[in-house]
Write a protein that holds these residues in place. Structure first.
Motif, PDB file in Angstrom:
ATOM      1  N   THR A  35       0.825  -1.207   0.000  1.00 18.98           N
ATOM      2  CA  THR A  35       0.000   0.000   0.000  1.00 18.98           C
ATOM      3  C   THR A  35       0.857   1.253   0.000  1.00 18.98           C
ATOM      4  O   THR A  35       0.512   2.259  -0.631  1.00 18.98           O
ATOM      5  CB  THR A  35      -0.927  -0.002   1.229  1.00 18.98           C
ATOM      6  OG1 THR A  35      -1.723  -1.193   1.218  1.00 18.98           O
ATOM      7  CG2 THR A  35      -1.842   1.210   1.233  1.00 18.98           C
ATOM      8  N   LEU A  36       1.983   1.197   0.701  1.00 19.33           N
ATOM      9  CA  LEU A  36       2.874   2.356   0.819  1.00 19.33           C
ATOM     10  C   LEU A  36       3.879   2.463  -0.330  1.00 19.33           C
ATOM     11  O   LEU A  36       4.669   3.409  -0.352  1.00 19.33           O
ATOM     12  CB  LEU A  36       3.642   2.283   2.141  1.00 19.33           C
ATOM     13  CG  LEU A  36       2.833   2.560   3.409  1.00 19.33           C
ATOM     14  CD1 LEU A  36       3.610   2.106   4.643  1.00 19.33           C
ATOM     15  CD2 LEU A  36       2.479   4.035   3.512  1.00 19.33           C
ATOM     16  N   CYS A  37       3.845   1.540  -1.262  1.00 22.91           N
ATOM     17  CA  CYS A  37       4.835   1.522  -2.338  1.00 22.91           C
ATOM     18  C   CYS A  37       4.858   2.862  -3.078  1.00 22.91           C
ATOM     19  O   CYS A  37       3.839   3.289  -3.637  1.00 22.91           O
ATOM     20  CB  CYS A  37       4.519   0.403  -3.322  1.00 22.91           C
ATOM     21  SG  CYS A  37       5.695   0.302  -4.689  1.00 22.91           S
ATOM     22  N   PRO A  38       6.004   3.552  -3.099  1.00 22.69           N
ATOM     23  CA  PRO A  38       6.062   4.883  -3.720  1.00 22.69           C
ATOM     24  C   PRO A  38       5.941   4.861  -5.236  1.00 22.69           C
ATOM     25  O   PRO A  38       5.785   5.913  -5.853  1.00 22.69           O
ATOM     26  CB  PRO A  38       7.430   5.408  -3.280  1.00 22.69           C
ATOM     27  CG  PRO A  38       8.250   4.184  -3.047  1.00 22.69           C
ATOM     28  CD  PRO A  38       7.297   3.158  -2.504  1.00 22.69           C
ATOM     29  N   ARG A  39       5.997   3.676  -5.829  1.00 28.76           N
ATOM     30  CA  ARG A  39       5.858   3.571  -7.283  1.00 28.76           C
ATOM     31  C   ARG A  39       4.480   4.058  -7.747  1.00 28.76           C
ATOM     32  O   ARG A  39       4.329   4.577  -8.856  1.00 28.76           O
ATOM     33  CB  ARG A  39       6.055   2.108  -7.697  1.00 28.76           C
ATOM     34  CG  ARG A  39       5.819   1.798  -9.165  1.00 28.76           C
ATOM     35  CD  ARG A  39       6.975   2.240 -10.021  1.00 28.76           C
ATOM     36  NE  ARG A  39       8.149   1.422  -9.779  1.00 28.76           N
ATOM     37  CZ  ARG A  39       8.490   0.352 -10.502  1.00 28.76           C
ATOM     38  NH1 ARG A  39       7.728  -0.029 -11.519  1.00 28.76           N
ATOM     39  NH2 ARG A  39       9.588  -0.324 -10.239  1.00 28.76           N
ATOM     40  N   PHE A  40       3.480   3.892  -6.879  1.00 28.66           N
ATOM     41  CA  PHE A  40       2.100   4.165  -7.273  1.00 28.66           C
ATOM     42  C   PHE A  40       1.564   5.415  -6.585  1.00 28.66           C
ATOM     43  O   PHE A  40       1.754   5.607  -5.383  1.00 28.66           O
ATOM     44  CB  PHE A  40       1.211   2.969  -6.939  1.00 28.66           C
ATOM     45  CG  PHE A  40       1.671   1.700  -7.593  1.00 28.66           C
ATOM     46  CD1 PHE A  40       1.437   1.476  -8.938  1.00 28.66           C
ATOM     47  CD2 PHE A  40       2.374   0.752  -6.868  1.00 28.66           C
ATOM     48  CE1 PHE A  40       1.880   0.320  -9.555  1.00 28.66           C
ATOM     49  CE2 PHE A  40       2.822  -0.408  -7.473  1.00 28.66           C
ATOM     50  CZ  PHE A  40       2.579  -0.629  -8.825  1.00 28.66           C
ATOM     51  N   GLU A  41       0.874   6.223  -7.349  1.00 29.92           N
ATOM     52  CA  GLU A  41       0.256   7.435  -6.825  1.00 29.92           C
ATOM     53  C   GLU A  41      -1.197   7.131  -6.479  1.00 29.92           C
ATOM     54  O   GLU A  41      -1.970   6.681  -7.326  1.00 29.92           O
ATOM     55  CB  GLU A  41       0.321   8.552  -7.867  1.00 29.92           C
ATOM     56  CG  GLU A  41      -0.404   9.822  -7.467  1.00 29.92           C
ATOM     57  CD  GLU A  41       0.118  10.408  -6.163  1.00 29.92           C
ATOM     58  OE1 GLU A  41      -0.704  10.947  -5.400  1.00 29.92           O
ATOM     59  OE2 GLU A  41       1.338  10.320  -5.903  1.00 29.92           O
ATOM     60  N   SER A  42      -1.559   7.352  -5.222  1.00 30.19           N
ATOM     61  CA  SER A  42      -2.941   7.090  -4.829  1.00 30.19           C
ATOM     62  C   SER A  42      -3.283   7.817  -3.543  1.00 30.19           C
ATOM     63  O   SER A  42      -2.414   8.087  -2.704  1.00 30.19           O
ATOM     64  CB  SER A  42      -3.176   5.584  -4.629  1.00 30.19           C
ATOM     65  OG  SER A  42      -2.547   5.121  -3.450  1.00 30.19           O
ATOM     66  N   ALA A  43      -4.564   8.114  -3.391  1.00 31.63           N
ATOM     67  CA  ALA A  43      -5.045   8.707  -2.147  1.00 31.63           C
ATOM     68  C   ALA A  43      -4.841   7.743  -0.987  1.00 31.63           C
ATOM     69  O   ALA A  43      -4.578   8.164   0.144  1.00 31.63           O
ATOM     70  CB  ALA A  43      -6.527   9.067  -2.283  1.00 31.63           C
ATOM     71  N   LEU A  44      -4.930   6.444  -1.267  1.00 31.86           N
ATOM     72  CA  LEU A  44      -4.761   5.448  -0.213  1.00 31.86           C
ATOM     73  C   LEU A  44      -3.331   5.441   0.306  1.00 31.86           C
ATOM     74  O   LEU A  44      -3.106   5.352   1.523  1.00 31.86           O
ATOM     75  CB  LEU A  44      -5.137   4.065  -0.733  1.00 31.86           C
ATOM     76  CG  LEU A  44      -5.049   2.928   0.289  1.00 31.86           C
ATOM     77  CD1 LEU A  44      -5.985   3.177   1.463  1.00 31.86           C
ATOM     78  CD2 LEU A  44      -5.355   1.591  -0.376  1.00 31.86           C
TER      79      LEU A  44
END
Length: 239
Positions: A199-208
Motif C-alpha cells: 500500500t505504501l509503495c512509492p511507485r504508485f500514486e494514490s489517495a490510499l
C-alpha cells in the motif's frame, strides 16, 4: 530443502505479490533453511504463487504453507498469545487478504497511469507484435475479476473509502506496539507487513498511499519489519 517459488523483486518491492512476501517472511521467522526460485503461474499447482516444494511435497497458498510449516516442523508462530488474540490476528489477516488486497489491485490495474508505472512491466517479455493485445486481454481479465469480487463495481472514491477503513482498523489495533499483538512477533505480522508495504509503495500514486503515510506508527512498523527481514533491500524507499 524447502524451495519457495516467487515472482522475484519487482515494482520496487521484494516481490509484487503480498502473498509471496508474507510467505517469505514466515519462512524467515521459522528459522528453517530454504531457497527461493523464480516461479510461473502457468506451472504452479493451482495457477498461483506462492507455493513451496519441500523435497517433492508441494504446498500452495500462503495460509496452507503456514499450516504446513506449523504442523510438519512443529513451529508455533503465535507462541505466548491467547486464543482470543489469535482469533483477532486471523480476522486482521482476512480483512487485508480478502478486502484491502482488491482495493490495491484496483488502483494498480484500473488506473491508467498506475498501470503503466507498475503492472505493464510484467509484459516486457511478450514479443512486441503481441504485447499490446496481450496486455489489454489480461487487464480486462483482472477488471472482470475485480467486478466479480465486488470491489470493481465501486468508483475510485468509494474504493478508497472502503480501504481507508481497513487502514484505520490496523492502525487502531497496532497502536504504538512493536508488533500487531504485542512485544513478540506473530504470524499475522507477516501479512500486515506485506500488505502495508504494498500500500505504501512509492511507485504508485494514490489517495490510499497518502492516507496510509499519515499514520506514522504504521510507517514506523513497516520500516522496523524491513530492517528486520530485508535490511539490504532499498527498492521501496522514497527517492
Amino acid at each position: 530443502m524447502i524451495t519457495l517459488f516467487t515472482f522475484g523483486p519487482g515494482l520496487s518491492l521484494p516481490d509484487p505479490s503480498p502473498f509471496v512476501t508474507k510467505t517469505d517472511v514466515l519462512l524467515k521467522m521459522s528459522g528453517l533453511s530454504y531457497q527461493t526460485q523464480s516461479g510461473s503461474i502457468f506451472s504452479a499447482p493451482k495457477g498461483k504463487l506462492p507455493y513451496i516444494d519441500d523435497d517433492g511435497h508441494k504446498v500452495t497458498d500462503s495460509t496452507f504453507i503456514r499450516a504446513y510449516l506449523e504442523d510438519h516442523y512443529n513451529i508455533d508462530f503465535d507462541e505466548g498469545y491467547s486464543s482470543t488474540q489469535k482469533a483477532l490476528a486471523w480476522a486482521v489477516e482476512k480483512m487485508l487478504e480478502d478486502h484491502l488486497y482488491f482495493a490495491v489491485q484496483a488502483l494498480r490495474w484500473e488506473n491508467d497511469a498506475n498501470f503503466e508505472r507498475g503492472p505493464a512491466e510484467f509484459f516486457r517479455g511478450v514479443p512486441a507484435p503481441m504485447r499490446a493485445g496481450f496486455k489489454a486481454m489480461i487487464r480486462r481479465r483482472v477488471s472482470r475479476d475485480l467486478h466479480g469480487q465486488g470491489m470493481g463495481r465501486h468508483t475510485p472514491d468509494e474504493q478508497f473509502e472502503l480501504a481507508r477503513r481497513d487502514i484505520d482498523a490496523v492502525a487502531e489495533l497496532l497502536g504504538n506496539k512493536p508488533y500487531l499483538l504485542g512485544d513478540a512477533i506473530c504470524a499475522a505480522d507477516a501479512t500486515v507487513f506485506a500488505f502495508l508495504l504494498g500500500t505504501l509503495c512509492p511507485r504508485f500514486e494514490s489517495a490510499l498511499r497518502r492516507y496510509t503515510e499519515q499514520h506514522k506508527p504504521l510507517v514506523a512498523y513497516v520500516e522496523r519489519m524491513m530492517e528486520r527481514f530485508y535490511p539490504d533491500f532499498t527498492g521501496c524507499k522514497k527517492a
